[in-house]
Design a protein around this motif. Sequence first.
Motif, short mmCIF file in Angstrom:
data_model
loop_
_atom_site.label_atom_id
_atom_site.label_comp_id
_atom_site.label_asym_id
_atom_site.label_seq_id
_atom_site.Cartn_x
_atom_site.Cartn_y
_atom_site.Cartn_z
N ARG A 79 0.80 -0.99 -0.13
CA ARG A 79 0.18 0.14 0.00
C ARG A 79 0.86 1.44 0.02
O ARG A 79 0.49 2.29 -0.83
N LEU A 80 1.85 1.27 0.78
CA LEU A 80 2.88 2.38 0.69
C LEU A 80 3.74 2.76 -0.58
O LEU A 80 3.66 3.71 -1.07
N ILE A 81 3.77 1.51 -1.31
CA ILE A 81 4.59 1.58 -2.39
C ILE A 81 3.52 2.31 -3.48
O ILE A 81 3.85 2.93 -4.32
N ASP A 90 -1.54 -4.61 -6.56
CA ASP A 90 -1.35 -5.88 -6.90
C ASP A 90 0.13 -5.92 -7.53
O ASP A 90 0.96 -6.93 -7.15
N ASP A 91 0.47 -4.96 -8.45
CA ASP A 91 1.93 -5.16 -8.95
C ASP A 91 2.77 -4.76 -7.73
O ASP A 91 4.04 -5.37 -7.77
N ALA A 92 2.64 -3.95 -6.76
CA ALA A 92 3.43 -3.82 -5.55
C ALA A 92 3.54 -4.92 -4.83
O ALA A 92 4.57 -5.44 -4.29
N VAL A 94 3.28 -7.95 -6.16
CA VAL A 94 4.37 -8.71 -6.86
C VAL A 94 5.96 -8.40 -6.59
O VAL A 94 6.61 -9.22 -6.37
N GLU A 95 6.03 -6.90 -6.62
CA GLU A 95 7.46 -6.56 -6.08
C GLU A 95 7.99 -7.05 -4.96
O GLU A 95 9.01 -7.47 -4.79
N VAL A 96 7.33 -6.90 -3.88
CA VAL A 96 7.45 -7.35 -2.44
C VAL A 96 7.94 -8.85 -2.51
O VAL A 96 8.79 -9.19 -1.88
N THR A 97 6.93 -9.64 -3.14
CA THR A 97 7.24 -11.09 -3.13
C THR A 97 8.43 -11.47 -3.67
O THR A 97 9.12 -12.36 -3.28
N ILE A 98 8.62 -10.89 -4.87
CA ILE A 98 10.20 -11.35 -5.37
C ILE A 98 11.54 -10.69 -4.38
O ILE A 98 12.22 -11.29 -4.23
N SER A 271 3.93 -2.19 -18.37
CA SER A 271 3.60 -2.45 -16.95
C SER A 271 4.55 -1.31 -16.06
O SER A 271 5.57 -1.02 -16.59
N ASN A 272 4.00 -1.07 -15.08
CA ASN A 272 4.82 0.09 -14.15
C ASN A 272 4.95 1.21 -14.96
O ASN A 272 5.69 2.25 -14.87
#
Length: 497
Positions: A79-81, A90-92, A94-98, A271-272
């Motif tokens: 949420r902060l991203i 949702d893209d954020a 994905v980023e955190v999970t990677i 994307s992004n």
Amino acid sequence: MTAVAPRPTGLSADFDSLDPATGEVLASFPVDGAEQVTAAVQRARTAARWWAEVGEPARRSRLRAWRAILVQRTDELARLIHRENGKPFDDAVVEVTIVIAHLAWAASHARKVLGKHRVNPGVLAANHAATLEYLPFGVVGVIGPWNYPVHTPMGSISYALAAGNAVVFKPSEYTPAVGRWLVDSFAEVVPEQPVLQLVTGFGDTGAALCSAGVDKVAFTGSAATGRRVMATCAETLTPCVVECGGKDALIVAADADLDLAAEQTVWGAMSNAGQTCAGVERVYVEAPIYDEFVAKVTAQSQLLRTGGAAASYGPITMPGQVAVISRHIEDALAAGGRALVGGPESVRAPYVDPVVLVDVPADCTAMTEETFGPTVTIAKVADVDEAVTAANSGSYGLGASVFSRKRGREIAGRIDAGMVSVNSVLTYASVPGLPWGGSKESGFGRIHGPDGLREFARSRAITSERFPIPLKITTFQRGEKAIEQLRQLASTRWGRG
């Protein structure tokens, strides 16, 4: 000692972190000058000794605890991203999970990659034991970007910490709140010493970090800024790893799965909001399937939406980039290119709607300079040879993609880039065991994988005599007989072709 040390007085000013979609002020941060940055590095020097001395098992345990925090609070960070960077929630996620996957890999593999191990001493030193070990540099300065404010800097931070270093992190001025979140969450699992610290500000703060006595600098940003970072580091012979973006190409061979290639092209380019250093900006398609491929990309791009809760991607995070995107579109059209989707009217700051360009001359800025927006150029080529030549042209060499059912790996092997995905885009970024980095103006050095761990450690080689031998050649008392014996040894061991 607590992890968050008191900040020195005498700050020059504060700056605001804004929501790029609305302009809302999210938080204020100090502009740290040379005094504040130097103080942080000095604190890190003590913390680095402590972090190195606790040993690899303890570091691994702490990093795993940090990983657990990231897992448990993924939505909070995402949420902060979303608010500070603008990308969809949702893209954020994905980023955190990677990032979690990379942190887990670095913590688990540091001992295997960097631990002391034996090396074959060879014939000339057969009576010696040879060992190789890796030691932390000490204090690493990390200068991060705003487009992937967690994934990109953590590619250095995770590996530097796993290698035993303390880190002073300067996030982008566009995403300082994300940087603070990372530093504060790490302090929850390492409260004893300020092993990971934050400094905030603009370019001068980054320059101060480079010259504040750190032992290595990891930088991600533009090639122009990368050169300045290198120049500053050169004054003190401070080593650096530099990732400076790209103008990445995608090749579509005649035997490609066109539905997959089109889907991945649109994702890689849009994307992004196209704000991906290894994003797809140039596409080269073999002539027999060019029209069909272009039609598929056009149709899929037209479905994308910007702004609002259901947006496909968010706003342009850095306001100044909007003018660059607009200029590239206008240059392409003025030179005879055609916009099949969007055009100059797509630029409506802070958003840019998808733009698909064709027939763009190879010397246009849209083909040679990093656009960093949701635009893509598609060019027809006679064959794969022409595609490879075109892909390898230009000054960047970060990543690339190839789509072919039968020839993918062969074509990938001919591309001058640090990373290539076959029948996908950007997959290498999610594989923790693979290095990330490019060549030419995309920079040098590597993060991620074993190379990434070694990037933040210095090697030390040790030989130790186990028993004496008659053949002594490294002495002034060796005599002619020893040299003749040496010649005979070399002839016997290496003389045959």
